[in-house]
Scaffold this motif. Structure first.
Motif, PDB file in Angstrom:
ATOM      1  N   ARG A 183      -9.379   1.817 -19.297  1.00  0.00           N
ATOM      2  CA  ARG A 183      -9.607   2.240 -17.917  1.00  0.00           C
ATOM      3  C   ARG A 183      -9.134   1.163 -16.924  1.00  0.00           C
ATOM      4  O   ARG A 183      -8.571   1.476 -15.875  1.00  0.00           O
ATOM      5  CB  ARG A 183     -11.085   2.546 -17.712  1.00  0.00           C
ATOM      6  N   ALA A 184      -9.383  -0.101 -17.301  1.00  0.00           N
ATOM      7  CA  ALA A 184      -8.914  -1.192 -16.430  1.00  0.00           C
ATOM      8  C   ALA A 184      -7.389  -1.172 -16.347  1.00  0.00           C
ATOM      9  O   ALA A 184      -6.807  -1.337 -15.265  1.00  0.00           O
ATOM     10  CB  ALA A 184      -9.419  -2.537 -16.944  1.00  0.00           C
ATOM     11  N   GLU A 185      -6.745  -0.968 -17.470  1.00  0.00           N
ATOM     12  CA  GLU A 185      -5.267  -0.906 -17.471  1.00  0.00           C
ATOM     13  C   GLU A 185      -4.792   0.211 -16.543  1.00  0.00           C
ATOM     14  O   GLU A 185      -3.831   0.047 -15.793  1.00  0.00           O
ATOM     15  CB  GLU A 185      -4.729  -0.660 -18.891  1.00  0.00           C
ATOM     16  N   GLU A 186      -5.476   1.345 -16.613  1.00  0.00           N
ATOM     17  CA  GLU A 186      -5.041   2.497 -15.801  1.00  0.00           C
ATOM     18  C   GLU A 186      -5.202   2.250 -14.308  1.00  0.00           C
ATOM     19  O   GLU A 186      -4.330   2.571 -13.504  1.00  0.00           O
ATOM     20  CB  GLU A 186      -5.874   3.732 -16.175  1.00  0.00           C
ATOM     21  N   LEU A 187      -6.351   1.671 -13.937  1.00  0.00           N
ATOM     22  CA  LEU A 187      -6.654   1.566 -12.509  1.00  0.00           C
ATOM     23  C   LEU A 187      -6.279   0.213 -11.888  1.00  0.00           C
ATOM     24  O   LEU A 187      -5.968   0.145 -10.701  1.00  0.00           O
ATOM     25  CB  LEU A 187      -8.153   1.796 -12.273  1.00  0.00           C
ATOM     26  N   LEU A 188      -6.330  -0.828 -12.679  1.00  0.00           N
ATOM     27  CA  LEU A 188      -6.226  -2.170 -12.094  1.00  0.00           C
ATOM     28  C   LEU A 188      -4.891  -2.865 -12.389  1.00  0.00           C
ATOM     29  O   LEU A 188      -4.647  -3.978 -11.917  1.00  0.00           O
ATOM     30  CB  LEU A 188      -7.387  -3.056 -12.593  1.00  0.00           C
ATOM     31  N   HIS A 189      -4.070  -2.239 -13.202  1.00  0.00           N
ATOM     32  CA  HIS A 189      -2.771  -2.848 -13.530  1.00  0.00           C
ATOM     33  C   HIS A 189      -1.653  -1.910 -13.094  1.00  0.00           C
ATOM     34  O   HIS A 189      -1.873  -0.731 -12.855  1.00  0.00           O
ATOM     35  CB  HIS A 189      -2.687  -3.138 -15.035  1.00  0.00           C
ATOM     36  N   THR A 190      -0.453  -2.470 -13.014  1.00  0.00           N
ATOM     37  CA  THR A 190       0.672  -1.655 -12.564  1.00  0.00           C
ATOM     38  C   THR A 190       1.948  -2.106 -13.274  1.00  0.00           C
ATOM     39  O   THR A 190       1.992  -3.193 -13.855  1.00  0.00           O
ATOM     40  CB  THR A 190       0.843  -1.777 -11.028  1.00  0.00           C
ATOM     41  N   ASP A 191       2.935  -1.264 -13.207  1.00  0.00           N
ATOM     42  CA  ASP A 191       4.241  -1.626 -13.742  1.00  0.00           C
ATOM     43  C   ASP A 191       4.999  -2.341 -12.617  1.00  0.00           C
ATOM     44  O   ASP A 191       5.332  -1.728 -11.600  1.00  0.00           O
ATOM     45  CB  ASP A 191       4.976  -0.338 -14.162  1.00  0.00           C
ATOM     46  N   GLN A 192       5.243  -3.634 -12.771  1.00  0.00           N
ATOM     47  CA  GLN A 192       5.875  -4.379 -11.682  1.00  0.00           C
ATOM     48  C   GLN A 192       7.332  -3.958 -11.467  1.00  0.00           C
ATOM     49  O   GLN A 192       7.952  -4.354 -10.488  1.00  0.00           O
ATOM     50  CB  GLN A 192       5.788  -5.899 -11.925  1.00  0.00           C
ATOM     51  N   HIS A 193       7.878  -3.157 -12.351  1.00  0.00           N
ATOM     52  CA  HIS A 193       9.247  -2.664 -12.123  1.00  0.00           C
ATOM     53  C   HIS A 193       9.243  -1.458 -11.186  1.00  0.00           C
ATOM     54  O   HIS A 193      10.296  -1.045 -10.717  1.00  0.00           O
ATOM     55  CB  HIS A 193       9.895  -2.256 -13.454  1.00  0.00           C
ATOM     56  N   ALA A 194       8.063  -0.892 -10.953  1.00  0.00           N
ATOM     57  CA  ALA A 194       8.026   0.359 -10.161  1.00  0.00           C
ATOM     58  C   ALA A 194       8.323   0.074  -8.701  1.00  0.00           C
ATOM     59  O   ALA A 194       8.030  -0.993  -8.189  1.00  0.00           O
ATOM     60  CB  ALA A 194       6.662   1.000 -10.298  1.00  0.00           C
TER      61      ALA A 194
ATOM     62  N   ALA B 190       0.835  -1.217   0.000  1.00  0.00           N
ATOM     63  CA  ALA B 190       0.000   0.000   0.000  1.00  0.00           C
ATOM     64  C   ALA B 190       0.861   1.255   0.000  1.00  0.00           C
ATOM     65  O   ALA B 190       0.425   2.314  -0.469  1.00  0.00           O
ATOM     66  CB  ALA B 190      -0.923  -0.006   1.214  1.00  0.00           C
ATOM     67  N   ASP B 191       2.096   1.137   0.525  1.00  0.00           N
ATOM     68  CA  ASP B 191       2.997   2.301   0.600  1.00  0.00           C
ATOM     69  C   ASP B 191       3.722   2.584  -0.718  1.00  0.00           C
ATOM     70  O   ASP B 191       4.392   3.618  -0.841  1.00  0.00           O
ATOM     71  CB  ASP B 191       4.076   2.070   1.676  1.00  0.00           C
ATOM     72  N   ILE B 192       3.630   1.669  -1.708  1.00  0.00           N
ATOM     73  CA  ILE B 192       4.352   1.910  -2.965  1.00  0.00           C
ATOM     74  C   ILE B 192       3.808   3.194  -3.599  1.00  0.00           C
ATOM     75  O   ILE B 192       2.591   3.363  -3.728  1.00  0.00           O
ATOM     76  CB  ILE B 192       4.183   0.710  -3.938  1.00  0.00           C
ATOM     77  N   GLU B 193       4.702   4.087  -3.972  1.00  0.00           N
ATOM     78  CA  GLU B 193       4.271   5.435  -4.347  1.00  0.00           C
ATOM     79  C   GLU B 193       3.305   5.473  -5.519  1.00  0.00           C
ATOM     80  O   GLU B 193       2.388   6.289  -5.560  1.00  0.00           O
ATOM     81  CB  GLU B 193       5.491   6.308  -4.643  1.00  0.00           C
ATOM     82  N   CYS B 194       3.503   4.587  -6.499  1.00  0.00           N
ATOM     83  CA  CYS B 194       2.642   4.680  -7.682  1.00  0.00           C
ATOM     84  C   CYS B 194       1.272   4.038  -7.479  1.00  0.00           C
ATOM     85  O   CYS B 194       0.446   4.046  -8.385  1.00  0.00           O
ATOM     86  CB  CYS B 194       3.338   4.080  -8.898  1.00  0.00           C
TER      87      CYS B 194
END
Ligand code: HC0
Ligand code: SF4
Length: 574
Positions: A563-574, A366-370
């Motif tokens: 919209r799903a990509e924006e809200l429900l996915h993340t860059d795992q490198h972040a 939850a603390d991950i900035e992005c």
């Protein structure tokens, strides 16, 4: 077989049985402190020392084997006196502050000291103070450490992480970050297994209860709390309640008088995760399909933040193969501050989103900035472990026994059996396969057709046929098992399409934020409860969840939409 006498009782046990186990067979309970079965059998605390006829010195019962004709006295005056002195010596290097200790009432050291009638500390207390930054999700308070080595061994043997080690020697010996390094410089996954295996209060999670209490007391803040799948099997342990669905309803009823405005179900977003991840899996398989089996790399699940931290630290070459789907916790956070805020007519900036998790790594996630995609604020504002939420319930003087079960708030209270089994090892895999089957064939899977991925084995594998395509899957829990699996995949010794990894043995049911029970591993039992609830669930497959259907119709359009990509996915490198 070996025959011996323990406290006057004749006992017959197999060869290579420890004295401790032989005594337990005979119904004689020898106290232990540093002992952890199969993990830490070093006999260093000497609390389990017993008297053996014909031997001058006392013998540690946890790592000495029985011999034919042995006569053992576990609680003779000599054994008891030595045990008492040993505990007194441990206390001389321990900051005894039970009134302000999170483990008070559930501390093996405290219990031993009480049982041995230690009311006066005859040896001067000498406790070295070691600073620890209290903003880390995991906190070590070395003034309560008794050098039992349990954390060192669990972290190394079970979690393949080697974060802790004994530092310095003899009277200066203490356990701390390996090689005297800063905690920032080692790759702790925050799995929390060291906490649940610590016999004292030397290890604990960061306490976030005060932040939640403050939000609950603020009339300008709307508090929304989500409850993770496996919490229903365990929170009642702290109150002596059974681990059934009734106890989940009771938890909802306990949270209401505490002031939470909306109480929702992480099973819903587990279903959402499956919709996204199942779709992603099929895309991944199509993409990798042309390669030779040896070159094909599997897609890995991403819902366990301990595993994601581990893979980033130790297998950076595999990070691109970790699903981009956020975990259910983070998906829920993003949904709460977007779709749900719209439904409720709320300003997302006025929402404080809380999750109740059996996990310490969820705090770090939850603390991950992005993880702020919905409105720029964190998607999840505070994560409470099961232990923290039960402390809050106590602090609020909620009488859980007297509560009638009540239901989650809808529509985000709705989850399926597939969402429920997320909490057990193999559950995410089975849930994803049920939905992948439906996407590929247009039909619901036969009941329990994927049950081969269930069970506590640390590394399981299976192949299933989905409309003529064979899908090779594997499931690992416990990071040492995950490490073996990753090494095999990278060496071309194993080849899969889809791999589920959960950092904690048994999955979230064995999570590092679960209630602590000395000497008991409850993951298997809790997992069975989840599979039982799946069997009787109104809906068993994520795509059948009416709230999921509605959420896609009204908001996301389709899995992996923009919209799903924006809200429900993340860059795992972040
Ligand atoms: Fe997970 Fe877990 S990690 S499986 O994906 O159960 O749903 O996010 O909440 O409980 O911690 C889901 C997420 C949880 C649990 C944990 C479980
Ligand atoms: Fe090791 Fe897990 Fe504890 Fe970190 S949280 S020190 S990885 S056992």
């Amino acid at each position: 077989m070996v025959r011996l006498t323990i406290d006057g009782r004749e006992v017959e046990v197999e060869e290579h049985t420890t004295i401790l186990d032989a005594a337990r067979t005979a119904g004689v309970n020898i106290p232990t402190l540093c002992y952890l079965r199969d993990i830490n059998e070093i006999g260093s605390c000497r609390v389990c020392a017993v008297e053996v006829e014909g031997i001058d010195q006392l013998v540690a019962s946890c790592n000495n084997y029985v011999l034919d004709g042995m006569v053992v006295r576990t609680n003779s005056p000599k054994a008891r006196a030595a045990r008492k002195v040993n505990v007194e010596l441990l206390l001389s290097r321990h900051k005894t502050a039970c009134t302000s200790c999170v483990r008070s009432g559930n501390c093996t050291l405290q219990e031993l000291a009480n049982d041995l009638n230690i009311y006066y500390l005859d040896y001067a207390e000498h406790v070295p103070f070691v600073h620890w930054d209290k903003t880390y999700p995991l906190i070590r308070e070395n003034h309560k450490c008794i050098d039992c080595m349990r954390c060192v061994q669990v972290c190394d043997k079970v979690q393949a992480s080697r974060i802790w080690d004994a530092t310095s020697r003899s009277t200066h010996r203490t356990v701390n970050v390996v090689g005297g390094r800063s905690f920032d410089d080692v790759d702790c996954t925050y799995c929390g297994q060291c906490i649940t295996h610590c016999p004292t209060g030397a290890l604990r999670e960061r306490d976030d209860t005060e932040r939640v209490f403050r939000a609950l007391a603020d009339p300008n803040v709307t508090t929304i709390v989500q409850v993770a799948p496996s919490v229903r099997t365990s929170w009642g342990d702290e109150f002596g309640l059974g681990a059934d669905e009734g106890s989940l309803g009771r938890l909802v009823s306990a949270l209401r008088p505490m002031g939470f405005d909306y109480i929702v179900n992480t099973d819903f977003s587990a279903d959402l995760t499956i919709m996204e991840e199942g779709t992603e899996l099929l895309a991944h398989m199509a993409r990798e399909g042309d390669k030779d089996a040896a070159e094909r790399l599997p897609m890995f699940t991403s819902c366990c933040p301990g595993w994601v931290r581990f893979v980033k630290a130790h297998y950076p070459q595999l990070v691109d193969h970790v699903s981009t789907s956020k975990s259910p916790q983070q998906m829920f956070g993003a949904v709460v501050k977007s779709y749900y805020a719209d439904l409720l007519g709320l300003d997302p900036h006025g929402i404080f989103s809380v999750s109740i998790m059996p996990c310490v790594a969820k705090k770090a996630e939850a603390d991950i900035e992005c993880m702020n995609d919905a409105c720029g604020d964190p998607d999840v504002d505070a994560v409470l472990t099961v232990r923290e939420v039960t402390r809050m319930i106590r602090a609020e003087h909620v009488c859980v026994d007297a509560l009638e079960p009540s239901a989650f708030d809808e529509p985000l209270g709705m989850g399926t059996g597939a969402g429920i089994i997320f909490g057990a090892t193999g559950g995410v895999m089975e849930a994803a396969l049920r939905t992948a089957h439906h996407i590929v064939t247009g039909r619901s899977p036969e009941e329990d057709m994927f049950e081969r991925v269930r069970g506590l084995e640390g590394w399981k594998e299976a192949t299933f046929d989905l409309a003529g395509t064979s899908v090779r899957v594997a499931v690992a829990s416990g990071l040492a098992n995950a490490k073996r699996l990753c090494d095999a995949v990278l060496a071309g010794r194993a080849s899969y399409d889809f791999v589920e990894v959960m950092a904690c043995p048994g999955g979230c049911v064995g999570g590092g934020g679960q209630p602590i029970r000395e000497g008991e591993e409850r993951a298997g039992e809790r997992g069975q409860v989840l599979y039982g609830l799946d069997k009787i669930a109104q809906y068993r497959n994520s795509y059948e969840n009416p709230s999921i259907v509605r959420c896609y119709e009204e908001y996301f359009g389709a899995p992996m939409s923009k919209r799903a990509e924006e809200l429900l996915h993340t860059d795992q490198h972040a």
